[in-house]
Design an enzyme around this catalytic site. Sequence first.
Site, PDB file in Angstrom:
ATOM      1  N   CYS A 135       0.645  -1.150  -0.015  1.00  9.86           N
ATOM      2  CA  CYS A 135      -0.073  -0.107   0.027  1.00  9.86           C
ATOM      3  C   CYS A 135       0.811   1.321  -0.079  1.00  9.86           C
ATOM      4  CB  CYS A 135      -0.882  -0.004   1.192  1.00  9.86           C
ATOM      5  SG  CYS A 135      -1.954  -1.545   1.238  1.00  9.86           S
ATOM      6  N   HIS A 182      -3.131   7.040   3.419  1.00  6.34           N
ATOM      7  CA  HIS A 182      -3.484   5.769   2.942  1.00  6.34           C
ATOM      8  C   HIS A 182      -4.782   5.341   3.372  1.00  6.34           C
ATOM      9  CE1 HIS A 182      -3.945   1.771   1.668  1.00  6.34           C
ATOM     10  NE2 HIS A 182      -3.631   1.090   2.776  1.00  6.34           N
ATOM     11  N   ASN A 195     -10.372   0.357   0.913  1.00  7.94           N
ATOM     12  CA  ASN A 195      -8.891   0.289   0.798  1.00  7.94           C
ATOM     13  C   ASN A 195      -8.225  -0.002  -0.640  1.00  7.94           C
ATOM     14  OD1 ASN A 195      -6.188  -0.417   0.995  1.00  7.94           O
ATOM     15  ND2 ASN A 195      -6.346  -1.266   2.905  1.00  7.94           N
TER      16      ASN A 195
HETATM   17  N1  ACO Z   1     -18.584  -8.158  10.663  1.00  8.54           N
HETATM   18  C1  ACO Z   1     -19.051  -8.807  11.822  1.00  8.54           C
HETATM   19  N2  ACO Z   1     -18.040  -9.377  12.471  1.00  8.54           N
HETATM   20  C2  ACO Z   1     -16.894  -9.225  12.393  1.00  8.54           C
HETATM   21  C3  ACO Z   1     -16.417  -8.795  11.029  1.00  8.54           C
HETATM   22  C4  ACO Z   1     -17.277  -8.456  10.325  1.00  8.54           C
HETATM   23  N3  ACO Z   1     -16.959  -8.197   8.945  1.00  8.54           N
HETATM   24  N4  ACO Z   1     -15.145  -9.023  11.211  1.00  8.54           N
HETATM   25  C5  ACO Z   1     -14.564  -9.624  12.351  1.00  8.54           C
HETATM   26  N5  ACO Z   1     -15.807  -9.865  13.079  1.00  8.54           N
HETATM   27  C6  ACO Z   1     -15.810 -10.348  14.385  1.00  8.54           C
HETATM   28  C7  ACO Z   1     -14.632 -11.078  14.999  1.00  8.54           C
HETATM   29  O1  ACO Z   1     -14.922 -12.401  14.243  1.00  8.54           O
HETATM   30  C8  ACO Z   1     -14.559 -10.943  16.320  1.00  8.54           C
HETATM   31  O2  ACO Z   1     -15.646 -11.874  16.774  1.00  8.54           O
HETATM   32  P1  ACO Z   1     -15.385 -12.771  18.177  1.00  8.54           P
HETATM   33  O3  ACO Z   1     -14.961 -11.507  19.266  1.00  8.54           O
HETATM   34  O4  ACO Z   1     -16.451 -13.549  18.173  1.00  8.54           O
HETATM   35  O5  ACO Z   1     -14.089 -13.370  17.612  1.00  8.54           O
HETATM   36  C9  ACO Z   1     -15.228  -9.622  16.633  1.00  8.54           C
HETATM   37  O6  ACO Z   1     -15.639  -9.155  15.329  1.00  8.54           O
HETATM   38  C10 ACO Z   1     -13.886  -8.537  16.818  1.00  8.54           C
HETATM   39  O7  ACO Z   1     -13.071  -8.693  15.841  1.00  8.54           O
HETATM   40  P2  ACO Z   1     -11.688  -7.966  16.057  1.00  8.54           P
HETATM   41  O8  ACO Z   1     -10.820  -8.418  15.116  1.00  8.54           O
HETATM   42  O9  ACO Z   1     -11.336  -7.735  17.631  1.00  8.54           O
HETATM   43  O10 ACO Z   1     -12.015  -6.580  15.381  1.00  8.54           O
HETATM   44  P3  ACO Z   1     -11.512  -5.023  15.617  1.00  8.54           P
HETATM   45  O11 ACO Z   1     -12.410  -4.220  16.304  1.00  8.54           O
HETATM   46  O12 ACO Z   1     -10.299  -5.181  16.087  1.00  8.54           O
HETATM   47  O13 ACO Z   1     -11.773  -4.570  14.103  1.00  8.54           O
HETATM   48  C11 ACO Z   1     -10.281  -4.668  12.215  1.00  8.54           C
HETATM   49  C12 ACO Z   1     -11.132  -5.719  13.004  1.00  8.54           C
HETATM   50  C13 ACO Z   1     -11.377  -3.666  11.593  1.00  8.54           C
HETATM   51  C14 ACO Z   1      -9.824  -5.410  11.053  1.00  8.54           C
HETATM   52  C15 ACO Z   1      -9.475  -4.018  12.940  1.00  8.54           C
HETATM   53  O14 ACO Z   1      -8.522  -4.838  13.520  1.00  8.54           O
HETATM   54  C16 ACO Z   1      -8.509  -3.019  11.991  1.00  8.54           C
HETATM   55  O15 ACO Z   1      -9.020  -1.747  11.714  1.00  8.54           O
HETATM   56  N6  ACO Z   1      -7.332  -3.199  11.721  1.00  8.54           N
HETATM   57  C17 ACO Z   1      -6.549  -2.510  10.957  1.00  8.54           C
HETATM   58  C18 ACO Z   1      -6.337  -3.644   9.678  1.00  8.54           C
HETATM   59  C19 ACO Z   1      -6.587  -2.850   8.454  1.00  8.54           C
HETATM   60  O16 ACO Z   1      -7.088  -1.901   8.135  1.00  8.54           O
HETATM   61  N7  ACO Z   1      -5.878  -3.510   7.329  1.00  8.54           N
HETATM   62  C20 ACO Z   1      -6.135  -2.992   6.085  1.00  8.54           C
HETATM   63  C21 ACO Z   1      -5.329  -3.483   5.155  1.00  8.54           C
HETATM   64  S1  ACO Z   1      -3.616  -3.218   5.979  1.00  8.54           S
HETATM   65  C22 ACO Z   1      -3.231  -1.958   4.851  1.00  8.54           C
HETATM   66  O17 ACO Z   1      -3.778  -1.412   4.190  1.00  8.54           O
HETATM   67  C23 ACO Z   1      -2.022  -1.589   5.322  1.00  8.54           C
END
Ligand code: ACO
Length: 356
Positions: free
Chosen positions: A116, A258, A288
């Site tokens: 990215c 980004h 993204n």
């Molecule tokens: N819909 C509903 N529930 C979901 C989803 C979804 N799409 N995805 C995950 N969950 C659930 C999980 O299974 C978990 O359930 P559980 O507690 O029963 O196991 C619960 O939601 C919480 O999951 P977390 O991973 O703890 O959720 P979090 O609040 O951390 O958010 C996210 C996840 C949005 C991916 C966060 O970690 C984040 O913003 N990470 C950054 C990653 C990112 O933006 N990557 C982009 C690509 S990287 C880049 O461009 C550089």
Amino acid sequence: MQFAYGARIIGVGAGLPSSIVTNEDLTKLVDTSDEWIKTRTGISARRIVKDHETATGLAIEAAKDALAFAGIGGDTIDLVIVATSTPDNLYPSTACQVQAAIGAHRAPSFDMEAACTGIVYAISVGQQFIGSGTYKRVLVVGVDIHSRFLDWEDRNTCILFGDGAGAFILEQTEKNDNEMLATYLQADGNGAHLLWIPNTGTQYPHAGVEPPKTVQRHLQMNGRAIYEFAVNAVPEAVRQATEAAGISVDDIDYMVPHQANIRIIRAAADRLGLSEDQIITNVEEMGNTSAASIPIALWQAISRGEVKIPSMLCLVGFGGGLTWGSAVVRWTAVDQRLSQSRKETAGATAGAGSVD
Ligand code: ACO
């Protein structure tokens, strides 16, 4: 870094798939909801390619749009750099195909990959060639089609990404007119496993071995670790580039980050003391789009008249590798298509007056 010549950006453009996939659409594929996706990521919709659409096609569209913005022909481009992690083929490079399509007959062309952060790396490489006096006009394109490498049954990842291409045109200036004030690039391969797409290179298929049906070829991500990395990397990159540019963070009019997700963007902006109206974001509409996200976000904000000109921008990227980086740019470019149509309207009005 001392350069013999200055550089400025004279064009920005985008190439987008026409098909829009909403959060509601995704609820038919995985157990999720519009509300969960919006609150956790800020994303409402994303563009996803249809079968006939390619990374090369989107890159060409973005390049042509940036050329039109700058009001120049493709044959005036001296170098083409395409940043992508998801090219159509291992070779020929996407850049060579863009070069042919825009008629940049004399331009050496190559792809580079920094996930990215690729577009920020490409801008910095382009600036080196311009600053040294080697080339006068450089086209840089960021393009990614992550949708072809997502597990559409994995709700953790499939909701995050969109497809697209974005482009910038860099041009040489006299040293005193320089508008590309500083770039900053970083990498840490110790975090390589936190975000990757396995089995897509020469490790798979293994020569002479029948590949097992279960081989995983989808994007894998440790979401929490990437979040932690990003909210630290963005402020660091902005501070480093502004310091190198000899300005302070307070001098920035807009940060163009980004577009990974809104929570990362807001947390990083908070740490920098930047207000909501200083953040350029379109993650809500585009998701993204990886190496394309920075130029697409800026292109959209400029098209909507949301960027005052001139202004001081800090472009900041982060992504797989791990990689991160930034560029401080004084933005003065206006869309030549709009200036042209204003001139034509003014001419027509003057002409109408003289008939009487
Ligand atoms: N819909 C509903 N529930 C979901 C989803 C979804 N799409 N995805 C995950 N969950 C659930 C999980 O299974 C978990 O359930 P559980 O507690 O029963 O196991 C619960 O939601 C919480 O999951 P977390 O991973 O703890 O959720 P979090 O609040 O951390 O958010 C996210 C996840 C949005 C991916 C966060 O970690 C984040 O913003 N990470 C950054 C990653 C990112 O933006 N990557 C982009 C690509 S990287 C880049 O461009 C550089």
